[in-house]
Motif scaffolding. Structure first.
Motif, mmCIF file in Angstrom:
data_model
loop_
_atom_site.group_PDB
_atom_site.id
_atom_site.type_symbol
_atom_site.label_atom_id
_atom_site.label_comp_id
_atom_site.label_asym_id
_atom_site.label_seq_id
_atom_site.Cartn_x
_atom_site.Cartn_y
_atom_site.Cartn_z
ATOM 1 N N UNK A 1 0.825 -1.270 0.039
ATOM 2 C CA UNK A 1 0.004 -0.016 -0.221
ATOM 3 C C UNK A 1 0.894 1.124 -0.099
ATOM 4 N N UNK A 2 1.868 1.022 -0.939
ATOM 5 C CA UNK A 2 2.941 2.525 -1.017
ATOM 6 C C UNK A 2 2.522 3.079 -2.004
ATOM 7 N N UNK A 3 2.007 4.421 -1.723
ATOM 8 C CA UNK A 3 1.664 5.458 -2.938
ATOM 9 C C UNK A 3 2.678 6.335 -2.905
ATOM 10 N N UNK A 4 3.715 6.484 -3.821
ATOM 11 C CA UNK A 4 4.650 7.394 -3.763
ATOM 12 C C UNK A 4 4.296 8.765 -4.213
ATOM 13 N N UNK A 5 3.122 9.030 -4.571
ATOM 14 C CA UNK A 5 2.616 10.128 -4.882
ATOM 15 C C UNK A 5 1.967 10.820 -3.531
ATOM 16 N N UNK A 6 1.786 10.172 -2.586
ATOM 17 C CA UNK A 6 1.142 10.393 -1.315
ATOM 18 C C UNK A 6 2.469 10.676 -0.189
ATOM 19 N N UNK A 7 2.759 11.601 0.219
ATOM 20 C CA UNK A 7 3.960 11.650 1.172
ATOM 21 C C UNK A 7 3.660 11.099 2.509
#
Length: 221
Positions: free
Chosen positions: A37-43
């Motif tokens: 659940x790693x979203x790189x666009x969400x810091x």
């Protein structure tokens, strides 16, 4: 290299690099959107997931990226340029890797050789652009190249043995390039991973802040 962190480890290139590193005896920690659940666009997501790691990692490889987002194809003319599509490209291909660098640097050793590498693309080179087109993708990749170069300048003050670089893997046979590789020779993900891992092994602090291809040839900005 002993310990590697791969961001985007479920993708075609990321998974192949993880497998190749393991084949070479490197301990690999892989992170991805689908598995972690790693979203790189969400810091907040990047800070949460990377904040749970201890390290140190002597290789951090950000293998995230996208060419076609939300059905928006690369533009052949500026008349097709859409601000929402351009914004999406920046979030995935520039902001995302920037957040990874921001929150992963604490996991990198200060007193020994280490590598931080971001997956870029030759089409992000301004100096090498002789064809035009692909405005949003080209511009986002040019932006991430600047992020890498600027971060390398800063990181060199505290991590003197670090190479922070942008890498072009060539045209790899993945869903990412399907439909856009007709005019370029392609390689299987496993072969691309071998070449990238060879580059990882050659990188030293004297190479930091630069842009290389899979053959360790420098690409103009």
């Amino acid at each position: 290299m002993e310990n590697a962190l791969i961001i985007g480890a479920s993708g075609g290139i990321g998974s192949a690099v993880a497998a190749e590193l393991e084949r070479r005896g490197v301990a690999v920690t892989g992170l991805s959107r689908s598995e972690d659940n790693l979203d790189v666009t969400d810091e907040a997501s990047v800070e949460r997931v990377l904040g749970a790691l201890d390290g140190p990692f002597d290789l951090v490889f950000c293998a995230t990226g996208a060419l076609r987002i939300g059905g928006a194809a690369p533009e052949k003319t500026i008349r097709r340029l859409d601000p929402d599509a351009m914004r999406d490209q920046f979030m995935v291909n520039a902001v995302g890797p920037a957040m990874v660098l921001k929150h992963a640097i604490r996991l990198v050793p200060r007193r020994q050789r280490a590598v931080m590498a971001v997956l870029s693309a030759r089409v992000g080179s301004i100096g090498d652009n002789g064809l035009g087109g692909w405005y949003s993708y080209r511009t986002a990749k040019a932006a991430v190249n600047q992020v890498v170069h600027t971060a390398a300048v800063e990181f060199a003050r505290s991590h003197r043995h670090l190479a922070c670089v942008a890498l072009h893997p060539g045209t790899v046979e993945t869903p990412f390039t399907e439909g856009y590789s007709d005019s370029h020779p392609t390689v299987a993900p496993a072969r691309a991973a071998e070449r990238l891992c060879d580059v990882f092994e050659r990188l030293g602090p004297e190479h930091t802040g630069r842009f290389y291809d899979y053959a360790f040839e420098e690409i103009p900005w």
